[in-house]
Motif scaffolding. Structure first.
Motif, PDB file in Angstrom:
ATOM      1  N   GLY A  63       0.809  -1.210   0.000  1.00 18.89           N
ATOM      2  CA  GLY A  63       0.000   0.000   0.000  1.00 18.89           C
ATOM      3  C   GLY A  63       0.842   1.259   0.000  1.00 18.89           C
ATOM      4  N   LEU A  64       1.936   1.260   0.748  1.00 21.45           N
ATOM      5  CA  LEU A  64       2.833   2.416   0.749  1.00 21.45           C
ATOM      6  C   LEU A  64       3.516   2.577  -0.610  1.00 21.45           C
ATOM      7  CD1 LEU A  64       4.424   1.975   4.300  1.00 21.45           C
ATOM      8  CD2 LEU A  64       2.643   3.589   3.599  1.00 21.45           C
ATOM      9  N   LEU A  65       3.901   1.466  -1.227  1.00 19.18           N
ATOM     10  CA  LEU A  65       4.447   1.539  -2.583  1.00 19.18           C
ATOM     11  C   LEU A  65       3.391   2.075  -3.560  1.00 19.18           C
ATOM     12  CD1 LEU A  65       6.365  -1.870  -2.761  1.00 19.18           C
ATOM     13  CD2 LEU A  65       7.394   0.400  -2.666  1.00 19.18           C
ATOM     14  N   SER A  66       2.147   1.709  -3.323  1.00 17.14           N
ATOM     15  CA  SER A  66       1.067   2.133  -4.215  1.00 17.14           C
ATOM     16  C   SER A  66       0.852   3.638  -4.162  1.00 17.14           C
ATOM     17  CB  SER A  66      -0.231   1.406  -3.849  1.00 17.14           C
ATOM     18  OG  SER A  66      -0.110   0.016  -4.042  1.00 17.14           O
ATOM     19  N   ILE A  67       1.004   4.234  -2.981  1.00 10.69           N
ATOM     20  CA  ILE A  67       0.843   5.690  -2.875  1.00 10.69           C
ATOM     21  C   ILE A  67       1.848   6.393  -3.787  1.00 10.69           C
ATOM     22  CG2 ILE A  67       1.088   7.672  -1.337  1.00 10.69           C
ATOM     23  CD1 ILE A  67       0.003   5.978   0.922  1.00 10.69           C
ATOM     24  N   TRP A  84     -17.261   0.991  -4.164  1.00 11.84           N
ATOM     25  CA  TRP A  84     -17.774  -0.271  -3.625  1.00 11.84           C
ATOM     26  C   TRP A  84     -17.098  -1.481  -4.280  1.00 11.84           C
ATOM     27  CZ3 TRP A  84     -19.464  -2.500   0.367  1.00 11.84           C
ATOM     28  CH2 TRP A  84     -20.204  -3.688   0.322  1.00 11.84           C
ATOM     29  N   PRO A  85     -16.966  -1.552  -5.628  1.00  8.13           N
ATOM     30  CA  PRO A  85     -16.193  -2.648  -6.215  1.00  8.13           C
ATOM     31  C   PRO A  85     -14.746  -2.694  -5.738  1.00  8.13           C
ATOM     32  CG  PRO A  85     -17.523  -1.597  -7.891  1.00  8.13           C
ATOM     33  CD  PRO A  85     -17.630  -0.745  -6.663  1.00  8.13           C
ATOM     34  N   LEU A  86     -14.145  -1.518  -5.479  1.00  6.01           N
ATOM     35  CA  LEU A  86     -12.784  -1.513  -4.938  1.00  6.01           C
ATOM     36  C   LEU A  86     -12.735  -2.138  -3.551  1.00  6.01           C
ATOM     37  CD1 LEU A  86     -11.259   1.955  -5.959  1.00  6.01           C
ATOM     38  CD2 LEU A  86     -10.307  -0.307  -6.470  1.00  6.01           C
ATOM     39  N   ALA A  87     -13.747  -1.842  -2.736  1.00  2.00           N
ATOM     40  CA  ALA A  87     -13.801  -2.430  -1.400  1.00  2.00           C
ATOM     41  C   ALA A  87     -13.952  -3.944  -1.484  1.00  2.00           C
ATOM     42  CB  ALA A  87     -14.954  -1.815  -0.609  1.00  2.00           C
ATOM     43  N   ARG A 194      -7.135   1.838 -15.162  1.00  2.00           N
ATOM     44  CA  ARG A 194      -5.857   1.186 -15.408  1.00  2.00           C
ATOM     45  C   ARG A 194      -5.700   0.014 -14.449  1.00  2.00           C
ATOM     46  NH1 ARG A 194      -0.679   5.076 -16.143  1.00  2.00           N
ATOM     47  NH2 ARG A 194       0.207   3.191 -15.170  1.00  2.00           N
ATOM     48  N   ALA A 195      -5.252  -1.120 -14.978  1.00  2.00           N
ATOM     49  CA  ALA A 195      -5.168  -2.330 -14.167  1.00  2.00           C
ATOM     50  C   ALA A 195      -4.258  -2.140 -12.960  1.00  2.00           C
ATOM     51  CB  ALA A 195      -4.665  -3.489 -15.030  1.00  2.00           C
ATOM     52  N   ASP A 196      -3.121  -1.445 -13.148  1.00  2.00           N
ATOM     53  CA  ASP A 196      -2.217  -1.240 -12.017  1.00  2.00           C
ATOM     54  C   ASP A 196      -2.825  -0.287 -10.993  1.00  2.00           C
ATOM     55  OD1 ASP A 196      -2.065   0.924 -13.725  1.00  2.00           O
ATOM     56  OD2 ASP A 196       0.045   0.655 -14.207  1.00  2.00           O
ATOM     57  N   HIS A 197      -3.692   0.616 -11.430  1.00  2.00           N
ATOM     58  CA  HIS A 197      -4.343   1.515 -10.480  1.00  2.00           C
ATOM     59  C   HIS A 197      -5.391   0.790  -9.645  1.00  2.00           C
ATOM     60  CE1 HIS A 197      -3.301   5.375 -12.976  1.00  2.00           C
ATOM     61  NE2 HIS A 197      -2.251   4.827 -12.374  1.00  2.00           N
ATOM     62  N   VAL A 198      -5.987  -0.260 -10.195  1.00  2.00           N
ATOM     63  CA  VAL A 198      -7.014  -0.998  -9.449  1.00  2.00           C
ATOM     64  C   VAL A 198      -6.434  -1.588  -8.170  1.00  2.00           C
ATOM     65  CG1 VAL A 198      -8.541  -3.002  -9.496  1.00  2.00           C
ATOM     66  CG2 VAL A 198      -8.423  -1.501 -11.481  1.00  2.00           C
ATOM     67  N   ILE A 199      -5.365  -2.362  -8.292  1.00  2.00           N
ATOM     68  CA  ILE A 199      -4.796  -2.973  -7.090  1.00  2.00           C
ATOM     69  C   ILE A 199      -4.189  -1.915  -6.179  1.00  2.00           C
ATOM     70  CG2 ILE A 199      -2.586  -3.459  -8.231  1.00  2.00           C
ATOM     71  CD1 ILE A 199      -4.399  -5.523  -5.481  1.00  2.00           C
ATOM     72  N   CYS A 200      -3.626  -0.851  -6.752  1.00  2.00           N
ATOM     73  CA  CYS A 200      -3.043   0.207  -5.922  1.00  2.00           C
ATOM     74  C   CYS A 200      -4.111   0.886  -5.063  1.00  2.00           C
ATOM     75  CB  CYS A 200      -2.327   1.230  -6.797  1.00  2.00           C
ATOM     76  SG  CYS A 200      -0.748   0.654  -7.467  1.00  2.00           S
ATOM     77  N   TRP A 201      -5.245   1.238  -5.661  1.00  2.00           N
ATOM     78  CA  TRP A 201      -6.311   1.866  -4.886  1.00  2.00           C
ATOM     79  C   TRP A 201      -6.883   0.898  -3.848  1.00  2.00           C
ATOM     80  CZ3 TRP A 201      -6.660   6.686  -4.183  1.00  2.00           C
ATOM     81  CH2 TRP A 201      -6.389   7.615  -5.202  1.00  2.00           C
ATOM     82  N   ALA A 202      -7.003  -0.370  -4.203  1.00  2.00           N
ATOM     83  CA  ALA A 202      -7.488  -1.356  -3.234  1.00  2.00           C
ATOM     84  C   ALA A 202      -6.550  -1.451  -2.032  1.00  2.00           C
ATOM     85  CB  ALA A 202      -7.638  -2.722  -3.908  1.00  2.00           C
ATOM     86  N   LEU A 203      -5.250  -1.371  -2.293  1.00  2.00           N
ATOM     87  CA  LEU A 203      -4.267  -1.433  -1.201  1.00  2.00           C
ATOM     88  C   LEU A 203      -4.266  -0.145  -0.380  1.00  2.00           C
ATOM     89  CD1 LEU A 203      -1.431  -3.128  -3.250  1.00  2.00           C
ATOM     90  CD2 LEU A 203      -2.463  -4.088  -1.181  1.00  2.00           C
ATOM     91  N   VAL A 204      -4.425   1.000  -1.051  1.00  2.00           N
ATOM     92  CA  VAL A 204      -4.389   2.286  -0.339  1.00  2.00           C
ATOM     93  C   VAL A 204      -5.591   2.425   0.592  1.00  2.00           C
ATOM     94  CG1 VAL A 204      -4.578   4.783  -0.644  1.00  2.00           C
ATOM     95  CG2 VAL A 204      -2.960   3.475  -2.022  1.00  2.00           C
ATOM     96  N   ILE A 205      -6.782   2.067   0.122  1.00  2.00           N
ATOM     97  CA  ILE A 205      -7.965   2.203   0.985  1.00  2.00           C
ATOM     98  C   ILE A 205      -7.929   1.192   2.133  1.00  2.00           C
ATOM     99  CG2 ILE A 205      -9.351   3.084  -0.931  1.00  2.00           C
ATOM    100  CD1 ILE A 205     -10.752   0.385  -1.042  1.00  2.00           C
ATOM    101  N   SER A 206      -7.056   0.196   2.043  1.00  2.00           N
ATOM    102  CA  SER A 206      -6.926  -0.799   3.113  1.00  2.00           C
ATOM    103  C   SER A 206      -5.918  -0.393   4.172  1.00  2.00           C
ATOM    104  CB  SER A 206      -6.511  -2.149   2.520  1.00  2.00           C
ATOM    105  OG  SER A 206      -7.416  -2.597   1.541  1.00  2.00           O
ATOM    106  N   LEU A 207      -5.118   0.639   3.920  1.00  2.00           N
ATOM    107  CA  LEU A 207      -4.053   1.033   4.849  1.00  2.00           C
ATOM    108  C   LEU A 207      -4.537   1.344   6.263  1.00  2.00           C
ATOM    109  CD1 LEU A 207      -1.670   3.158   2.574  1.00  2.00           C
ATOM    110  CD2 LEU A 207      -1.143   1.003   3.724  1.00  2.00           C
ATOM    111  N   PRO A 208      -5.706   1.976   6.451  1.00  2.00           N
ATOM    112  CA  PRO A 208      -6.159   2.216   7.832  1.00  2.00           C
ATOM    113  C   PRO A 208      -6.310   0.945   8.660  1.00  2.00           C
ATOM    114  CG  PRO A 208      -7.398   3.584   6.307  1.00  2.00           C
ATOM    115  CD  PRO A 208      -6.572   2.642   5.467  1.00  2.00           C
ATOM    116  N   LEU A 209      -6.436  -0.206   8.000  1.00  2.00           N
ATOM    117  CA  LEU A 209      -6.507  -1.474   8.725  1.00  2.00           C
ATOM    118  C   LEU A 209      -5.185  -2.238   8.683  1.00  2.00           C
ATOM    119  CD1 LEU A 209     -10.022  -2.813   7.596  1.00  2.00           C
ATOM    120  CD2 LEU A 209      -9.414  -1.782   9.787  1.00  2.00           C
TER     121      LEU A 209
END
Length: 305
Positions: A63-67, A84-87, A194-209
């Motif tokens: 997630g930090l790499l994704s930022i 919601w699909p990202l979550a 963008r495919a690489d942005h999909v996983i990056c955003w999924a990882l970034v929104i997960s950082l609080p946990l």
């Protein structure tokens, strides 16, 4: 009229071909996940990292790499309809699959787990068909049921407890469902992001946990260098770069079609586990692995309306 149709038919074929190659690259990267996880968690006799720490810390590091990556590529914020699909993508690809497999892998060998996860192509294809409002045929679902029965039968045979099944195998079966969820929604999002942005955003929104989870479960004991190397692979490749290729492949070639390249993943995982972990292949494991792959191969050829 025939000449006018040629560009229309050739472009999708080229895209599907690139999608299959990218999907194969992602599968090769993912095939090392189970052996590397086994190396990172250790065994009951020689425990290393906890499964919870591996799942949380690999996602936090990615997630930090994704930022940095999102900033460097000037990625736009996802649309309101994409959150919601990202979550759901994060629930499968960031939390469910990594957490359940990391906990389970301390108690089963990577070769064993590779057979259990072997039905993942069918579950991924089913998730893709449902998300794209396609209707798999009864033959497809029959193959899915038969493949699942083979996996459960293998787990019960190896449990040494008769008709019982090990708790680690239950975790792996649940992980397979979460993996299909993450792959399905990630592939759907990759058609408009963008495919690489999909996983990056999924990882970034997960950082609080994931960040607090990693901090709270940080290993107290000193660990072997190989353990940290295995963790580094899980964080950078399994949790991050592998999805760049995989989601792009799903977007180009279609989830139902590209998921068939996962057929090679169980055997790649088995082959990697032999030199990395010193595990061995026996006839029963290879036989069940071949049977699962054959059922998945037949199921992938069943019509989807």
């Amino acid at each position: 009229m025939t000449t006018l149709h040629l560009p229309v038919t050739s472009a999708p074929t080229s895209a599907e071909r690139r999608g299959l190659w990218l999907g194969l690259l992602g599968v090769v990267i993912f095939a090392l996940t189970l052996p590397m996880t086994r190396m990172a968690v250790g065994t009951p006799a020689d425990p290393q990292m906890s499964g919870v720490f591996i799942a949380m810390a690999r996602a936090a590091a990615a997630g930090l790499l994704s930022i940095s990556f999102l900033l460097a590529t000037r990625a736009p914020l996802p649309q309101r309809a994409d959150w919601w699909p990202l979550a759901l993508t994060a629930s499968g690809a960031v939390f469910g699959f990594p957490l359940l497999t990391s906990i389970a892998m301390r108690h089963v060998e990577a070769v064993h787990a590779s057979v259990i996860i072997g039905v993942l192509p069918l579950t991924t294809a089913a998730a893709g068909a449902l998300l794209h409002r396609q209707r798999p045929s009864s033959g497809f679902w029959l193959c899915a049921a038969l493949g699942s029965a083979l996996v459960v039968g293998f787990a019960m045979l190896r449990s040494g407890q008769g008709l019982a099944i090990q708790s680690a195998d239950v975790l792996l079966l649940l992980a397979m469902l979460f993996g299909a969820l993450g792959y399905g929604f990630g592939g759907l999002l990759s058609q408009r992001m963008r495919a690489d942005h999909v996983i990056c955003w999924a990882l970034v929104i997960s950082l609080p946990l994931t960040l607090p989870g990693a901090a709270l479960t940080w290993p107290a004991a000193q660990l072997q260098p190989s353990t940290w190397l295995a963790f580094g692979y899980l964080a950078v490749f399994s949790q991050w770069l592998g999805f760049f290729a995989w989601y792009r492949g799903l977007a180009l070639g279609g989830t139902v079609r590209v998921s068939q390249v996962q057929l090679v993943q169980p055997f790649l995982s088995m082959l990697f586990a032999v030199p990395l972990l010193g595990e061995r292949l026996d006839a029963v494991t290879v036989g069940f692995g071949l049977a699962v792959i054959a059922v998945v191969f037949i199921g992938k050829r069943m019509p989807v309306h």
